[in-house]
Motif scaffolding. Structure first.
Motif, PDB file in Angstrom:
ATOM      1  N   LYS A  31       0.718  -1.036  -0.034  1.00  0.00           N
ATOM      2  CA  LYS A  31      -0.106   0.010  -0.056  1.00  0.00           C
ATOM      3  C   LYS A  31       0.833   1.187   0.042  1.00  0.00           C
ATOM      4  CE  LYS A  31      -3.811   2.270   0.535  1.00  0.00           C
ATOM      5  NZ  LYS A  31      -5.184   2.134  -0.855  1.00  0.00           N
ATOM      6  N   ARG A  32       0.788   2.139  -1.217  1.00  0.00           N
ATOM      7  CA  ARG A  32       1.202   3.497  -1.342  1.00  0.00           C
ATOM      8  C   ARG A  32       0.493   4.650  -1.090  1.00  0.00           C
ATOM      9  NH1 ARG A  32       3.775  -0.071  -4.738  1.00  0.00           N
ATOM     10  NH2 ARG A  32       2.551   0.912  -6.312  1.00  0.00           N
ATOM     11  N   THR A  41       5.380   4.822   1.229  1.00  0.00           N
ATOM     12  CA  THR A  41       4.968   3.385   1.401  1.00  0.00           C
ATOM     13  C   THR A  41       4.715   2.823   2.653  1.00  0.00           C
ATOM     14  OG1 THR A  41       6.611   2.931  -0.227  1.00  0.00           O
ATOM     15  CG2 THR A  41       5.841   0.934   0.983  1.00  0.00           C
ATOM     16  N   THR A  68      -3.756  -0.286   8.449  1.00  0.00           N
ATOM     17  CA  THR A  68      -3.906  -0.458   7.191  1.00  0.00           C
ATOM     18  C   THR A  68      -3.987  -1.902   6.703  1.00  0.00           C
ATOM     19  OG1 THR A  68      -2.437   1.586   7.129  1.00  0.00           O
ATOM     20  CG2 THR A  68      -2.681   0.283   5.172  1.00  0.00           C
ATOM     21  N   LEU A  72      -7.155  -3.867   4.497  1.00  0.00           N
ATOM     22  CA  LEU A  72      -6.820  -4.377   3.153  1.00  0.00           C
ATOM     23  C   LEU A  72      -7.470  -5.745   3.191  1.00  0.00           C
ATOM     24  CD1 LEU A  72      -3.421  -3.409   2.285  1.00  0.00           C
ATOM     25  CD2 LEU A  72      -5.612  -2.704   1.117  1.00  0.00           C
ATOM     26  N   ASP A  77     -10.252  -1.511   1.989  1.00  0.00           N
ATOM     27  CA  ASP A  77      -9.473  -0.669   1.307  1.00  0.00           C
ATOM     28  C   ASP A  77      -8.932  -1.350   0.266  1.00  0.00           C
ATOM     29  OD1 ASP A  77      -7.853   1.535   0.582  1.00  0.00           O
ATOM     30  OD2 ASP A  77      -6.619   1.385   2.441  1.00  0.00           O
ATOM     31  N   THR A  78      -8.226  -0.800  -0.757  1.00  0.00           N
ATOM     32  CA  THR A  78      -7.801  -1.500  -1.842  1.00  0.00           C
ATOM     33  C   THR A  78      -6.097  -1.310  -1.788  1.00  0.00           C
ATOM     34  OG1 THR A  78      -8.217   0.434  -3.218  1.00  0.00           O
ATOM     35  CG2 THR A  78      -9.542  -1.262  -3.280  1.00  0.00           C
ATOM     36  N   PRO A  79      -5.480  -2.479  -2.212  1.00  0.00           N
ATOM     37  CA  PRO A  79      -4.060  -2.334  -2.075  1.00  0.00           C
ATOM     38  C   PRO A  79      -3.442  -1.784  -3.546  1.00  0.00           C
ATOM     39  CG  PRO A  79      -4.861  -4.647  -2.812  1.00  0.00           C
ATOM     40  CD  PRO A  79      -5.854  -3.828  -2.539  1.00  0.00           C
ATOM     41  N   SER A  80      -2.292  -1.264  -3.191  1.00  0.00           N
ATOM     42  CA  SER A  80      -1.464  -0.632  -4.410  1.00  0.00           C
ATOM     43  C   SER A  80      -0.763  -1.858  -5.393  1.00  0.00           C
ATOM     44  CB  SER A  80      -0.378   0.267  -4.063  1.00  0.00           C
ATOM     45  OG  SER A  80      -1.071   1.147  -3.036  1.00  0.00           O
ATOM     46  N   SER A  92      -9.215  -8.187  -3.783  1.00  0.00           N
ATOM     47  CA  SER A  92      -8.494  -7.053  -4.373  1.00  0.00           C
ATOM     48  C   SER A  92      -8.931  -6.758  -5.612  1.00  0.00           C
ATOM     49  CB  SER A  92      -6.951  -7.531  -3.917  1.00  0.00           C
ATOM     50  OG  SER A  92      -6.764  -8.542  -4.151  1.00  0.00           O
TER      51      SER A  92
END
Ligand SMILES: Nc1ncnc2c1ncn2[C@@H]1O[C@H](COP(=O)(O)OP(=O)(O)OP(=O)(O)O)[C@@H](O)[C@H]1O
Ligand SMILES: [Mg+2]
Length: 245
Positions: A31-32, A41, A68, A72, A77-80, A92
């Motif tokens: 995650k960024r 990061t 965080t 995820l 929440d969505t990951p990078s 995801s």
């Protein structure tokens, strides 16, 4: 290939069985976020698997990325980078509607600050996740769950009329009422005094044991972590240890 590792014992034959999937599979998770000062990061290269019914603590210093990661894992929440597969569903890669459906079917979440809706009564708060997923009868299971957490006489009370411990009991009832296969708790006792926090933990473990839910718990409390079967430790957004006891 005589030297190939033995395959894991086949537990079933025929078509793939979703119930044979691990409760949670995480690979290459990152995650960024972009800040005015540049890119930050928060998580990098996190991977692990959690077996069905396991009870796992996530620990680490403040700012190490625990909340965080939990967001995820729960599809909030969505990951990078990377993937999260919950009970066979790769969340995801889904859009928000798809993630909401998986959350409604499979996930319960308990927050440090309870996060009850202030305009709804205790009963309405617990009915809500059932109504959102379209269950015909939300009221009887919600009543039953509130009775289980000791609030059978407080159904019509609003969150502001309840103590912190009582609000967290409502939140536990809301988390378990959908019979989730996975329950995530982010420092569920962080806003409670020691005795009230202890009572909430006992209730959480008892309800979890009865339901056989896979539990992933973020905590700062070493005693609480020691009650979990396994501990994952984060340091600066990386998974640095994974201990099973
Ligand atoms: N949306 C965001 N924008 C910028 N920075 C963020 C964002 N979300 C998290 N962070 C930063 O990422 C780091 C990890 O945050 P996170 O809340 O996951 O930590 P934590 O381990 O849960 O900490 P605590 O124990 O204090 O709750 C922190 O430095 C935080 O400031
Ligand atoms: Mg946190």
């Amino acid at each position: 290939m005589a030297d190939a590792p033995a395959p894991r014992a086949a537990v079933s034959h025929g078509p793939p069985n979703p119930s044979a999937a691990p409760a949670l599979h995480v690979a290459g998770l990152g995650k960024r976020v972009t800040l005015p000062s540049g890119e930050l990061t928060i998580l990098e290269g996190v991977g692990f698997e959690i077996a069905r019914g396991d009870v796992v603590a996530i620990v680490g210093a403040s700012g190490s990325g625990k909340s965080t990661l939990l967001s995820l894992l729960a599809g909030l929440d969505t990951p990078s980078d990377g993937n999260v597969t919950l009970d066979g569903a790769t969340i995801s890669t889904l859009d928000e509607d798809g993630r909401a459906k998986v959350r409604g079917d499979k996930v319960g979440f308990v927050f440090q600050n309870f996060q009850l809706l202030p305009s709804l009564t205790a009963l309405e708060n617990v009915m809500l996740p059932l109504e959102l997923r379209g269950d015909d009868d939300a009221q009887s299971p919600a009543r039953e769950m509130l009775r289980k957490v000791g609030l059978g006489e407080r159904l019509d009370h609003y969150p502001k009329q309840l103590s912190g411990g009582e609000q967290q009991r409502v939140a536990l009832a809301r988390a378990f009422v959908t019979r989730p296969s996975l329950l995530f708790a982010d420092e569920p006792t962080g806003n409670l005094d020691t005795n009230t926090g202890q009572a909430i933990i006992e209730l959480l473990f008892a309800m979890n044991g009865e339901a056989g839910t896979t539990l992933v718990l973020v905590t700062h409390d070493d005693h609480l972590a020691a009650r979990c079967h396994r501990t994952l430790r984060l340091d600066s957004g990386r998974l640095v240890s994974d201990e099973t006891r």
